[in-house]
Write an enzyme that holds these catalytic residues in place. Structure first.
Site, mmCIF file in Angstrom:
data_model
loop_
_atom_site.group_PDB
_atom_site.id
_atom_site.type_symbol
_atom_site.label_atom_id
_atom_site.label_comp_id
_atom_site.label_asym_id
_atom_site.label_seq_id
_atom_site.Cartn_x
_atom_site.Cartn_y
_atom_site.Cartn_z
ATOM 1 C CB THR A 139 -1.001 -0.042 1.176
ATOM 2 O OG1 THR A 139 -1.944 1.020 1.023
ATOM 3 C CG2 THR A 139 -0.323 0.086 2.527
ATOM 4 C CG ASN A 140 -0.591 4.662 -1.223
ATOM 5 O OD1 ASN A 140 -1.249 5.338 -0.442
ATOM 6 N ND2 ASN A 140 -1.129 4.083 -2.297
ATOM 7 N NE ARG A 141 4.536 8.556 4.510
ATOM 8 C CZ ARG A 141 5.084 9.765 4.513
ATOM 9 N NH1 ARG A 141 5.845 10.138 3.517
ATOM 10 N NH2 ARG A 141 4.854 10.596 5.502
#
Ligand code: CTP
Length: 410
Positions: free
Chosen positions: A217-219
């Site tokens: 995933t990402n931030r």
């Protein structure tokens, strides 16, 4: 609690009845006042046994009304018609907590105290949040009164289930302040400039599964998308919130659709935009996903591990194609997360993805972009317009985006 544009200078009558939940009404009075509303508290006699009028006076910064016959409450008016003055200038009356007794009086049109007299005099919407101990809310008499009030147009907020002061468990707890304020916003915003429009908002980083326990995933936390959804609700829109996050409270009135991967977000977006006025694509969509998802947990057998990745679908490009066929959504807003050449890269995306507006974030700043409560953006439009917004709350940025969408839909 920060200021809420929709609540600024709104006059709210808060009717408080005699329930242990009256202490929660003190918090509600406080938060509404902090948000910018002017709160006139009317207490029944029983309510004053639980919380003192002085508490509400201190929190609202205004006189508290307790007695129809007390001269000092009339202001310029004769005291016995103080309720008319209150009712005339109100934007909303909220009875929270509403006891079984006051519910019955409101349903029957009785008017034997300042709260019930005022409820008969108002021309504004009436919101009622019942709260009562074990079993009472389910009693047929209470339910009949609730139905009468609902059928007459009152907004009755369903109580929550949980443990009561008595130790019993059931439905009858006053919802938390944040939820009550969500309902209040919904009612006050109902005739806003986006009333009758359906908006689809995406939020959060997509999750690309590797195996049954892991994902890439990402931030992104989804905060900006949720703030946009709330701003759209405040403007009266019907909102579908397509989200990957579970940790943020769903804004009251939004229909949340939970998704995981870019692929599943694409399917949800294409389905929901088919009859919608606007799409606001605030989600951080992964560009790559594992080529295969392992059915079993990947074991640490080798010294190193290489994961083959493959491109995900570009959701905005798919929307562009669908919109070319159907005309929907009428307006598309994209985001751009950039770490360099912000405006140049952003205007390239505006063109290639066929957007009406593009909100560009500089993701290198600590106080803006991912996870922060504040953001700093540049908004680009199709006509070459460029509007920079200095660091401000994500709520304010959400409100600005919704205002622009409203302008485009006009
Ligand atoms: N977006 C999308 N589908 C993807 C990737 C991004 O619809 N597979 C959307 C995002 O939600 C955002 C916009 O496209 O509204 C721009 O996203 P961004 O990550 O800035 O750009 P990318 O198109 O992914 O290009 P790059 O990462 O190469 O800058």
């Amino acid at each position: 609690m920060s200021a809420i544009a929709l609540l600024r200078d709104k006059r709210i009558i808060l009717g408080v009845c005699g329930s242990i939940a009256a202490y929660k009404a003190a918090d509600l009075a406080s938060k509404l006042t902090q948000a910018g509303a002017s709160v006139d508290v009317v207490m029944t006699e029983a309510a004053q046994r639980f919380v003192s009028p002085l508490t509400f006076q201190a929190l609202s910064g205004r006189p508290v009304y307790t007695d129809m016959w007390r001269a000092e409450f009339g202001g310029g008016l004769p005291s016995h018609i103080a309720h008319i003055g209150l009712a005339e200038r109100a934007d909303l009356m909220v009875v929270a907590p509403a006891t079984a007794n006051t519910l019955a009086k409101l349903a029957g049109g009785l008017a034997d105290d300042l709260l019930t007299v005022t409820a008969l005099a108002i021309a504004c919407p009436l919101m009622i949040a019942p709260a009562m101990d074990g079993g009472m809310y389910d009693h047929p008499a209470v339910q009949a009164n609730r139905e009468i009030l609902s059928s007459r147009g009152a907004h009755v907020i369903e109580p929550e289930s949980g443990r009561f002061a008595s130790g019993l468990v059931g439905a009858g707890r006053l919802p938390e302040t944040a939820a009550l304020i969500g309902h209040i916003r919904r009612v006050l915003g109902r005739d806003g400039e986006l009333a009758g429009h359906k908006l689809v908002v995406t939020a959060g980083g997509t999750r690309e599964a590797l195996d049954p326990v892991r994902f890439i995933t990402n931030r992104s936390t989804g905060k900006q998308g949720y703030a946009i959804a709330q701003a759209a609700l405040d403007a009266g829109a019907e909102v579908v919130l397509i989200s990957t996050t579970a940790h943020l409270p769903t804004p009251v009135g939004a229909r949340k659709v939970t998704v995981g991967s870019a692929e599943s977000m694409k399917d949800a977006v294409l389905a929901h935009v088919a009859d919608s006025s606007a799409l606001i694509m605030a989600a951080a969509v992964a560009d790559y996903t594992p080529r295969t998802v392992s059915e079993q947990k990947i074991k640490k057998s080798d010294k190193s591990l290489t994961l083959p990745l493959t491109r995900t679908p570009d959701i905005l490009m798919a929307v562009k194609a669908q919109r070319a066929q159907t005309g929907y959504p009428m307006i598309v807003v994209g985001f751009a997360a950039e770490s360099e050449n912000l405006v140049e890269n952003a205007s390239g995306k505006l063109q290639s993805k066929g957007l009406d507006l593009l909100v560009a974030n500089d993701i290198t700043a600590d106080d803006a972009g991912f996870a922060a409560d504040t953001n700093r953006v540049v908004v680009l439009d199709m006509d070459g317009g460029l509007h920079s917004i200095e660091r401000t709350s994500k709520d304010n940025i959400g409100a600005y985006i919704i205002e622009r969408v409203g302008g485009l839909l006009e």
